[in-house]
Design a protein around this motif. Structure first.
Motif, PDB file in Angstrom:
ATOM      1  N   ASP A  13       4.009   1.505  -0.976  1.00  0.00           N
ATOM      2  CA  ASP A  13       4.735   1.591  -2.246  1.00  0.00           C
ATOM      3  C   ASP A  13       3.839   2.141  -3.355  1.00  0.00           C
ATOM      4  OD1 ASP A  13       6.993   0.620  -1.059  1.00  0.00           O
ATOM      5  OD2 ASP A  13       6.827  -1.402  -1.868  1.00  0.00           O
ATOM      6  N   GLY A  14       2.572   1.748  -3.348  1.00  0.00           N
ATOM      7  CA  GLY A  14       1.647   2.248  -4.360  1.00  0.00           C
ATOM      8  C   GLY A  14       1.453   3.754  -4.253  1.00  0.00           C
TER       9      GLY A  14
ATOM     10  N   LYS B 161       0.837  -1.205   0.000  1.00  0.00           N
ATOM     11  CA  LYS B 161       0.000   0.000   0.000  1.00  0.00           C
ATOM     12  C   LYS B 161       0.870   1.253   0.000  1.00  0.00           C
ATOM     13  CE  LYS B 161      -3.848   2.385   0.421  1.00  0.00           C
ATOM     14  NZ  LYS B 161      -4.859   2.445  -0.661  1.00  0.00           N
TER      15      LYS B 161
ATOM     16  N   THR C  11       4.753   5.524  -5.288  1.00  0.00           N
ATOM     17  CA  THR C  11       4.956   5.490  -6.736  1.00  0.00           C
ATOM     18  C   THR C  11       4.093   6.528  -7.437  1.00  0.00           C
ATOM     19  OG1 THR C  11       5.532   3.141  -6.650  1.00  0.00           O
ATOM     20  CG2 THR C  11       4.831   4.022  -8.781  1.00  0.00           C
ATOM     21  N   SER C  12       2.866   6.676  -6.948  1.00  0.00           N
ATOM     22  CA  SER C  12       1.973   7.680  -7.523  1.00  0.00           C
ATOM     23  C   SER C  12       2.502   9.091  -7.291  1.00  0.00           C
ATOM     24  CB  SER C  12       0.575   7.524  -6.919  1.00  0.00           C
ATOM     25  OG  SER C  12      -0.307   8.492  -7.434  1.00  0.00           O
TER      26      SER C  12
END
Length: 306
Positions: A228-229, A226, A232-233
């Motif tokens: 990392d997501g 979660k 990354t965004s």
């Protein structure tokens, strides 16, 4: 005081994926920096070595032009048990070159002078410095996040917690009105802040999310993914735009009184230390230590209160 050998604080170029008490690595082509509290044998209790090593890790991430987002996380069972008030490596009497403030050396002072000089730098000064990091910071919290652990989480722009995370500021048991970086009324609201301080009870990640302190709560196994997501965004955004947006929101918080309120409460915090020190037992912590604080910790009440 202990006879333990206190290791030196790490410098930016000495940090690595397995270094202690703080580890550092990057991923996603260098756009995400992972700063990891790595003192798990002591539940990531924060001594000065950890504090200055953590500052070195943040310095490295800020200086690396490729890094767009910083993730603050922890090894072991818990995010952080707070300030070190009882491990063999407690180093409150050790001098380190100031990084956050221009103040005199605390190690050759005594009493209230020593406490104030150290806490202005190591606690209040460092947290304010880190809040102003010009890159987004995500706190990835699991397990216990207690007292000084809250301060580390609160300097972050986002908090993402696992469903087993729990939070508490129990220092009222010492006769002290909360930890030094007193953001309670801003991150929890005044009534919830009073409740968690007056009772000393834990509150859960779900409650923290409901009260607006935590952004997301996910199962422990999904926590890293979660974070990392989200990272990354964020990393797709322009770096300067992120820095200016962070500054804009922080300015609004300060205009609402965060900084001036914190200054006021910091004074009462040190009054409480001095009042304790003048009492019969002469202990600035009100007779509490790491063991008694842990023993007195109260879980969330059955009715769902904090």
């Amino acid at each position: 005081m202990s006879d333990a050998v206190i290791p030196p604080a790490l410098k930016p170029d000495e940090l690595g994926p397995d270094t202690q008490p703080v580890a550092y690595e990057t991923a996603a082509e260098g756009s995400i920096a992972y700063v990891t509290l790595n003192r798990p044998e002591y539940r990531n209790a924060q001594n000065s070595v950890m504090t200055y090593s953590l500052d070195a890790a943040f310095r490295r991430a800020v200086d690396d032009a490729a890094v767009k987002v910083i993730v603050l996380r922890a090894n072991g069972k818990h995010f952080s048990a707070g300030h070190d008030i009882g491990t063999p490596e407690r180093d409150f009497d050790t001098y380190y070159d100031n990084a956050a403030t221009l103040y005199w050396d605390h190690s050759d002072r005594g009493g209230a002078d020593q406490r104030l000089a150290r806490e202005i730098e190591v606690y209040m000064g460092m947290c304010r410095r880190w809040r102003e990091i010009p890159k987004p910071v995500i706190a990835q919290v699991h397990g216990a996040c207690i007292a000084g652990g809250l301060m580390l989480a609160w300097i972050a722009d986002f908090i993402v917690a696992s469903d087993d995370a729990f939070f508490s500021d129990p220092v009222v048991r010492m006769g002290i009105p909360g930890v030094e970086y007193f953001a309670h009324a801003f991150v929890l609201g005044p009534r919830r802040a009073k409740e968690i301080l007056f009772t000393g009870e834990h509150f859960t990640a779900a409650q923290a999310a409901d009260w607006g302190m935590v952004n997301h709560v996910v199962p422990r196994a999904e926590l890293a993914a979660k974070v990392d997501g989200i990272a990354t965004s964020i990393a797709e955004m322009p770096q300067l735009g992120l820095a200016l947006t962070k500054k804009a929101v922080n300015i609004c918080e300060d205009q609402m009184g965060l900084r001036s309120s914190m200054d006021s409460v910091f004074g009462w915090h040190h009054f409480a230390h001095s009042a304790n020190a003048e009492a019969a037992d002469g202990d600035s912590l009100g007779g509490m230590d790491a063991k008694s604080m842990k023993a007195s910790a109260r879980p969330a009440a059955a009715d769902g209160r904090a």
